[in-house]
Design a protein around this motif. Structure first.
Motif, PDB file in Angstrom:
ATOM      1  N   MET A  14      11.963  93.625  45.628  1.00  0.00           N
ATOM      2  CA  MET A  14      10.602  93.957  46.047  1.00  0.00           C
ATOM      3  C   MET A  14       9.753  92.695  45.895  1.00  0.00           C
ATOM      4  O   MET A  14       9.636  92.147  44.797  1.00  0.00           O
ATOM      5  CB  MET A  14      10.025  95.062  45.159  1.00  0.00           C
ATOM      6  N   THR A  15       9.189  92.227  46.990  1.00  0.00           N
ATOM      7  CA  THR A  15       8.328  91.043  46.951  1.00  0.00           C
ATOM      8  C   THR A  15       6.878  91.527  46.908  1.00  0.00           C
ATOM      9  O   THR A  15       6.323  91.977  47.911  1.00  0.00           O
ATOM     10  CB  THR A  15       8.556  90.147  48.174  1.00  0.00           C
ATOM     11  N   VAL A  16       6.285  91.442  45.725  1.00  0.00           N
ATOM     12  CA  VAL A  16       4.942  91.977  45.496  1.00  0.00           C
ATOM     13  C   VAL A  16       3.921  90.874  45.727  1.00  0.00           C
ATOM     14  O   VAL A  16       4.025  89.780  45.151  1.00  0.00           O
ATOM     15  CB  VAL A  16       4.807  92.536  44.064  1.00  0.00           C
ATOM     16  N   ILE A  17       2.927  91.166  46.567  1.00  0.00           N
ATOM     17  CA  ILE A  17       1.883  90.179  46.839  1.00  0.00           C
ATOM     18  C   ILE A  17       0.497  90.643  46.389  1.00  0.00           C
ATOM     19  O   ILE A  17      -0.442  89.848  46.358  1.00  0.00           O
ATOM     20  CB  ILE A  17       1.825  89.800  48.334  1.00  0.00           C
ATOM     21  N   GLY A  18       0.357  91.925  46.038  1.00  0.00           N
ATOM     22  CA  GLY A  18      -0.947  92.415  45.625  1.00  0.00           C
ATOM     23  C   GLY A  18      -0.841  93.646  44.746  1.00  0.00           C
ATOM     24  O   GLY A  18       0.173  94.364  44.765  1.00  0.00           O
ATOM     25  N   VAL A  19      -1.899  93.876  43.952  1.00  0.00           N
ATOM     26  CA  VAL A  19      -1.973  95.050  43.084  1.00  0.00           C
ATOM     27  C   VAL A  19      -3.305  95.760  43.344  1.00  0.00           C
ATOM     28  O   VAL A  19      -3.911  95.584  44.397  1.00  0.00           O
ATOM     29  CB  VAL A  19      -1.795  94.660  41.599  1.00  0.00           C
ATOM     30  N   ASP A  20      -3.771  96.549  42.376  1.00  0.00           N
ATOM     31  CA  ASP A  20      -4.958  97.385  42.570  1.00  0.00           C
ATOM     32  C   ASP A  20      -6.144  96.615  43.142  1.00  0.00           C
ATOM     33  O   ASP A  20      -6.822  97.077  44.055  1.00  0.00           O
ATOM     34  CB  ASP A  20      -5.403  97.998  41.239  1.00  0.00           C
ATOM     35  N   GLY A  21      -6.405  95.450  42.565  1.00  0.00           N
ATOM     36  CA  GLY A  21      -7.614  94.697  42.906  1.00  0.00           C
ATOM     37  C   GLY A  21      -7.385  93.552  43.858  1.00  0.00           C
ATOM     38  O   GLY A  21      -8.174  92.597  43.877  1.00  0.00           O
ATOM     39  N   GLY A  22      -6.333  93.595  44.653  1.00  0.00           N
ATOM     40  CA  GLY A  22      -6.142  92.579  45.674  1.00  0.00           C
ATOM     41  C   GLY A  22      -4.934  91.689  45.437  1.00  0.00           C
ATOM     42  O   GLY A  22      -4.053  91.979  44.623  1.00  0.00           O
ATOM     43  N   LEU A  23      -4.904  90.568  46.153  1.00  0.00           N
ATOM     44  CA  LEU A  23      -3.743  89.677  46.149  1.00  0.00           C
ATOM     45  C   LEU A  23      -3.507  89.033  44.793  1.00  0.00           C
ATOM     46  O   LEU A  23      -4.442  88.737  44.044  1.00  0.00           O
ATOM     47  CB  LEU A  23      -3.933  88.583  47.207  1.00  0.00           C
ATOM     48  N   LEU A  24      -2.220  88.799  44.491  1.00  0.00           N
ATOM     49  CA  LEU A  24      -1.822  88.011  43.332  1.00  0.00           C
ATOM     50  C   LEU A  24      -1.971  86.528  43.657  1.00  0.00           C
ATOM     51  O   LEU A  24      -2.067  86.133  44.825  1.00  0.00           O
ATOM     52  CB  LEU A  24      -0.369  88.312  42.968  1.00  0.00           C
ATOM     53  N   GLU A  25      -1.951  85.705  42.625  1.00  0.00           N
ATOM     54  CA  GLU A  25      -1.987  84.263  42.877  1.00  0.00           C
ATOM     55  C   GLU A  25      -0.753  83.811  43.626  1.00  0.00           C
ATOM     56  O   GLU A  25      -0.834  83.015  44.574  1.00  0.00           O
ATOM     57  CB  GLU A  25      -2.099  83.500  41.546  1.00  0.00           C
ATOM     58  N   HIS A  26       0.399  84.316  43.198  1.00  0.00           N
ATOM     59  CA  HIS A  26       1.683  83.962  43.817  1.00  0.00           C
ATOM     60  C   HIS A  26       2.496  85.234  44.031  1.00  0.00           C
ATOM     61  O   HIS A  26       2.386  86.178  43.248  1.00  0.00           O
ATOM     62  CB  HIS A  26       2.481  83.005  42.916  1.00  0.00           C
ATOM     63  N   PRO A  27       3.344  85.277  45.060  1.00  0.00           N
ATOM     64  CA  PRO A  27       4.241  86.419  45.212  1.00  0.00           C
ATOM     65  C   PRO A  27       5.164  86.548  44.005  1.00  0.00           C
ATOM     66  O   PRO A  27       5.550  85.545  43.389  1.00  0.00           O
ATOM     67  CB  PRO A  27       5.030  86.083  46.480  1.00  0.00           C
ATOM     68  N   GLU A  28       5.511  87.791  43.664  1.00  0.00           N
ATOM     69  CA  GLU A  28       6.442  88.057  42.571  1.00  0.00           C
ATOM     70  C   GLU A  28       7.594  88.904  43.092  1.00  0.00           C
ATOM     71  O   GLU A  28       7.382  89.797  43.920  1.00  0.00           O
ATOM     72  CB  GLU A  28       5.746  88.808  41.430  1.00  0.00           C
TER      73      GLU A  28
END
Length: 549
Positions: free
Chosen positions: A271-285
């Motif tokens: 799973m390539t996660v790019i965002g959570v509740d409040g928007g984009l992450l700094e880097h994909p995880e």
């Protein structure tokens, strides 16, 4: 536009005129009296976008045969771009709202339901009286006018009913929708757009043999939280997402009342996660799987470019330990009666199955089942590349907190047939001294779910349970998780799926765990709620108010 105020709110309002000292100590009361005359549109507020949302009883064709009776929200744009509202006519899900950071918005909520109701803008940073507190619930035939500026960064938010003691049933009946915010920074990124940016609400529901929503509200169901026997995507059963051979941005909301998902692709793709509740992450995880609790959102990047047309993939919820305390096994607390669902008697699994799974018929919490089917349906040419850096997030620092040496500890417990926070149940006029917070401060808050030994089991040894904890208002950052050693083995079934980076408004706290967060309380004074987002737990009292002053 008059606003009928519920009885508990009237009880609250009477304190507004007691003394000047009381008004100074509780500033939210100073505007409460004016709200008693109705929350009308402000003459000095010039919105960029004006929306009307109407709640009413409706019937929609979810299955073949009789249409399903729901509580439907319909929207229309009175001012601004028509794209601000997307209605879903053939579904129980409420309209999707799309706005831009910086826009001034007025939302007129008309309640034509045979009950009181109010909507909460989950994850949005808005003034207290615009947040959808239960005290502002309006009666049938009445309206509530919201006015606020979109201060949030680009992100995937949502809205839902927040009516005192009946939130779970109202959300289940259809009073919930998606709320997407964009901004210039996000638009400058080369992320999938348009039809390749797909928002999906994941919910579970049960239906009877006449296609009507079935909601169990017996005590055992309330204690664990409602678990349906069918997964619905955007209000539709047996949902199949057709995709092209290119990259997609999938926005996933867990809009279920209580069900927690452990999501993974069935072919083992990370799973390539790019965002959570409040928007984009700094880097994909990248995660082998990701946990998604009620109220939480995740944005993932998925590239289907290497898949032949006709390929089918399944997003599944994998097995995990949903409770981490020994005790009830086998027949469990449900006994031999079982539960009725669309497919009839759903078995005798009870509260606990052989893997410590809580009841949910054919879809027990912590079980293994399909959530979403994706089918590669057409070939396209695209050269999609996931950016290595998505945004910049300034980390909050413990040393900057006003209470760095004295965290606000919130003990989560279930006892005496109640769900409690620090041993307290919800009351609308019951702010305690430790729940008063100075405005424009950073606060350290801990959620303790049995980490310190306070299990609060009750009910003859009922297990400790997971609690997704949500705080209204400005988003927070997760500082750390700590595990009681006695729960570590069960925790290992979920730990790799936590995505604690970035800005959050809901955090899953597993049994035996203590989660520490850093939460800003900027800009707005007044009442802001904190509660478990297992909606049955919330309705049982696992909800309290902070007073920001």
């Amino acid at each position: 536009m008059p606003n009928t105020i519920n009885i508990q709110r009237r009880k609250l309002l009477k304190y507004a005129g007691l003394t000047a000292a009381m008004a100074a100590a509780y500033p939210f009361l100073s505007y409460a009296e004016s709200m008693a005359m109705g929350n009308q549109a402000s003459k000095d507020f010039d919105p960029d976008v004006e929306i009307e949302l109407t709640q009413e009883v409706a019937h929609v064709p979810i299955f073949k045969g009789p249409e399903t009776r729901i509580w439907k929200v319909s929207g229309k744009v009175l001012k601004g771009p028509e794209a601000a509202i997307e209605n879903h006519a053939a579904s129980y899900i409420a309209p999707t709202i799309r706005l831009q950071k910086g826009q001034k918005v007025r939302i007129i909520l008309k309640n034509n339901l045979p009950a009181q109701s109010i909507l909460h803008w989950h994850g949005l940073h808005v003034p207290s009286k615009m947040d959808g507190n239960p005290m502002y619930a309006v009666d049938q035939g009445q309206a509530f006018v919201y006015e606020f500026t979109i201060l949030n960064r680009a992100g995937f938010y949502w809205y839902h009913a927040h009516t005192h003691s009946v939130t779970a049933k109202q959300v289940y009946s259809g009073l919930a929708g998606l709320f997407i915010v964009s901004d210039a920074e996000e638009q400058a990124l080369d992320l999938p757009k348009g039809e390749y940016d797909v928002a999906l609400a994941i919910q579970d529901r049960s239906f009877d043999n006449q296609n009507q929503l079935h909601y169990n509200n017996h005590m055992m169901q309330r204690m664990q939280g409602f678990l349906g026997d069918q997964i619905m995507i955007n209000g539709q059963p047996d949902y199949i997402l057709p995709v092209a051979t290119r990259a997609y941005r999938l926005r996933l909301l867990n809009g279920s009342n209580s069900r927690i998902y452990k999501l993974a692709w069935d072919d083992g793709t990370p799973m390539t996660v790019i965002g959570v509740d409040g928007g984009l992450l700094e880097h994909p995880e990248q995660h082998a799987y990701m946990m998604l609790a009620p109220g939480e959102r995740r944005e993932i990047w998925v590239d289907f470019s290497g898949k032949p047309v006709g390929t089918e993939l399944n997003l599944r919820s994998l097995p995990f330990e949903s409770s981490m305390h020994g005790g009830m096994h086998g027949g469990g607390m449900m006994g031999g009666r079982g539960m009725m669902g669309r497919r009839g008697m759903m078995g005798r699994r009870g509260m606990m199955g052989g893997r410590g799974m809580m009841s949910g018929g054919d879809l027990p919490l912590g079980g293994d089942y399909a959530v979403l089917k994706v089918k590669v349906s057409r070939q396209v040419q695209a050269q999609d590349k996931l950016p290595e850096r998505l945004t910049t997030i300034k980390p909050l620092r413990l040393q900057d907190a006003a209470n760095a040496d004295n965290p606000r500890n919130i003990l989560l417990s279930m006892r005496h047939m109640s769900a409690l926070l620090n041993g307290r149940s919800y009351a609308m006029d019951d702010v305690r001294p430790d729940e008063i917070i100075p405005v424009n401060t950073l606060q350290v808050i801990t959620f303790d779910n049995g980490f310190s030994g306070g299990m609060g089991m009750g009910m003859g040894g009922m297990m400790a349970m997971p609690h997704p904890m949500h705080i209204h208002g400005e988003q927070f950052q997760v500082l750390r998780r700590e595990i009681n050693p006695g729960f570590r083995s069960g925790h290992e079934s979920v730990a790799a799926g936590f995505v604690d980076s970035g800005w959050k408004d809901t955090v899953l706290v597993m049994p035996g765990e203590k989660v520490t967060i850093l939460k800003p309380f900027n800009d707005y004074t007044g009442i802001f709620m904190y509660h478990c987002h297992n909606l049955e737990h919330e309705d049982m009292g696992m909800m309290r108010d902070f007073l920001i002053k």
